[in-house]
Design a protein around this motif. Structure first.
Motif, PDB file in Angstrom:
ATOM      1  N   VAL A   1       0.851  -1.186   0.000  1.00  0.00           N
ATOM      2  CA  VAL A   1       0.000   0.000   0.000  1.00  0.00           C
ATOM      3  C   VAL A   1       0.892   1.243   0.000  1.00  0.00           C
ATOM      4  CG1 VAL A   1      -1.680   1.340   1.329  1.00  0.00           C
ATOM      5  CG2 VAL A   1      -1.912  -1.146   1.156  1.00  0.00           C
ATOM      6  N   GLY A   2       0.600   2.168  -0.911  1.00  0.00           N
ATOM      7  CA  GLY A   2       1.422   3.367  -1.054  1.00  0.00           C
ATOM      8  C   GLY A   2       2.344   3.301  -2.245  1.00  0.00           C
ATOM      9  N   ALA A   3       2.536   2.076  -2.804  1.00  0.00           N
ATOM     10  CA  ALA A   3       3.387   1.927  -3.983  1.00  0.00           C
ATOM     11  C   ALA A   3       2.663   2.446  -5.216  1.00  0.00           C
ATOM     12  CB  ALA A   3       3.766   0.460  -4.170  1.00  0.00           C
ATOM     13  N   CYS A   4       3.424   2.808  -6.234  1.00  0.00           N
ATOM     14  CA  CYS A   4       2.852   3.302  -7.486  1.00  0.00           C
ATOM     15  C   CYS A   4       3.133   2.334  -8.627  1.00  0.00           C
ATOM     16  CB  CYS A   4       3.414   4.684  -7.818  1.00  0.00           C
ATOM     17  SG  CYS A   4       2.832   5.975  -6.688  1.00  0.00           S
ATOM     18  N   LEU A   5       2.216   2.323  -9.589  1.00  0.00           N
ATOM     19  CA  LEU A   5       2.308   1.407 -10.728  1.00  0.00           C
ATOM     20  C   LEU A   5       2.177   2.193 -12.019  1.00  0.00           C
ATOM     21  CD1 LEU A   5      -0.188  -1.339  -9.463  1.00  0.00           C
ATOM     22  CD2 LEU A   5       2.267  -1.189  -9.014  1.00  0.00           C
ATOM     23  N   LYS A   6       2.684   1.596 -13.075  1.00  0.00           N
ATOM     24  CA  LYS A   6       2.483   2.139 -14.412  1.00  0.00           C
ATOM     25  C   LYS A   6       1.929   1.047 -15.306  1.00  0.00           C
ATOM     26  CE  LYS A   6       7.274   1.271 -15.926  1.00  0.00           C
ATOM     27  NZ  LYS A   6       8.494   1.886 -16.474  1.00  0.00           N
ATOM     28  N   GLY A   7       1.324   1.441 -16.414  1.00  0.00           N
ATOM     29  CA  GLY A   7       0.746   0.467 -17.330  1.00  0.00           C
ATOM     30  C   GLY A   7      -0.768   0.545 -17.357  1.00  0.00           C
ATOM     31  N   ASP A   8      -1.357  -0.408 -18.044  1.00  0.00           N
ATOM     32  CA  ASP A   8      -2.809  -0.483 -18.208  1.00  0.00           C
ATOM     33  C   ASP A   8      -3.322  -1.643 -17.366  1.00  0.00           C
ATOM     34  OD1 ASP A   8      -5.419  -0.649 -18.999  1.00  0.00           O
ATOM     35  OD2 ASP A   8      -5.014  -0.949 -21.126  1.00  0.00           O
ATOM     36  N   VAL A   9      -4.154  -1.367 -16.355  1.00  0.00           N
ATOM     37  CA  VAL A   9      -4.606  -2.422 -15.443  1.00  0.00           C
ATOM     38  C   VAL A   9      -5.486  -3.449 -16.147  1.00  0.00           C
ATOM     39  CG1 VAL A   9      -4.413  -1.076 -13.348  1.00  0.00           C
ATOM     40  CG2 VAL A   9      -6.522  -0.970 -14.669  1.00  0.00           C
ATOM     41  N   SER A  10      -6.014  -3.115 -17.316  1.00  0.00           N
ATOM     42  CA  SER A  10      -6.798  -4.093 -18.068  1.00  0.00           C
ATOM     43  C   SER A  10      -5.892  -5.035 -18.858  1.00  0.00           C
ATOM     44  CB  SER A  10      -7.774  -3.384 -19.014  1.00  0.00           C
ATOM     45  OG  SER A  10      -7.077  -2.606 -19.965  1.00  0.00           O
TER      46      SER A  10
END
Length: 211
Positions: free
Chosen positions: A50-59
């Motif tokens: 929790v608190g981490a960041c992501l990149k990309g398309d979740v689909s």
């Protein structure tokens, strides 16, 4: 009397451990498969905090990767995490498990098909955040009850103040069952968020009339 040497006794040849080769091969193949899995799938939901960041398309699960928060590549922030989830359960619930996290805009699930040991990440959209529900202490204008306009205003010029927020849609049927824990409630209104890209949320706002 002549002594003759005792006949030589042939020692049995040591048995070859033929079972070792397939076991070793299997172990090597297992390690290679494990390495290949993590190379092909560098991101795992179970490793995200929790608190981490992501990149990309979740689909598109293959496009999701960890990212540094605050960078242009970061699209989502993990605001909630739940283990022991199943794909079919999420399809049935529509992602309502993330309703406990007010800033959730989308979710990402990773797990084996048909099992219930998957991980659910509730995500805040950093680029296009959805509508947010008011929070306790926010002040609202005079027309909020009739027009359901939840635009926050300065408390000095407001007509209502949010005393409490409940996760319930009972107000749509019988408003006597909501805000019972807040005796000073003057008005009760339902707030709902829905729309493209946003997970649906329903709240009941318990309001104090300031004027």
């Amino acid at each position: 009397m002549e002594n003759y040497p005792a006949p030589a006794v042939e020692q049995p040849a040591p048995k070859k451990r033929t079972w070792l080769k397939p076991v070793i091969r299997l172990g090597i193949f297992g390690v290679i498969a494990l390495i290949a899995f993590f190379v092909a799938n560098p991101f795992t939901a179970s490793s995200a905090e929790v608190g981490a960041c992501l990149k990309g398309d979740v689909s598109n699960a293959d496009s999701v990767e960890k990212s540094e928060c605050g960078t242009p590549e970061a699209n989502f922030k993990v605001v909630g995490k739940q283990d022991g989830k199943s794909e079919i359960g999420l399809k049935l619930s529509g992602g309502s498990e993330c309703d406990d996290y007010p800033t959730t805009d989308a979710y990402f699930f990773q797990g084996k098909k048909g099992s219930s040991d998957g991980t659910l990440l509730c995500l805040e959209d950093l680029k296009n955040p959805g509508e947010r529900a008011p929070v306790v202490g926010d002040c609202l204008p005079a027309d909020v009850v009739e027009a359901k306009k939840l635009t926050k205003v300065d408390c000095a010029n407001a007509a209502y103040k949010v005393l409490a927020i409940e996760k319930s849609t009972a107000i749509l049927v019988d408003d006597s069952t909501v805000c019972t824990q807040v005796p000073s409630t003057d008005e009760k209104i339902a707030w709902q968020r829905s729309g493209a890209g946003g997970l649906p949320q329903s709240r009941v706002l318990c309001l104090d009339k300031l004027k």
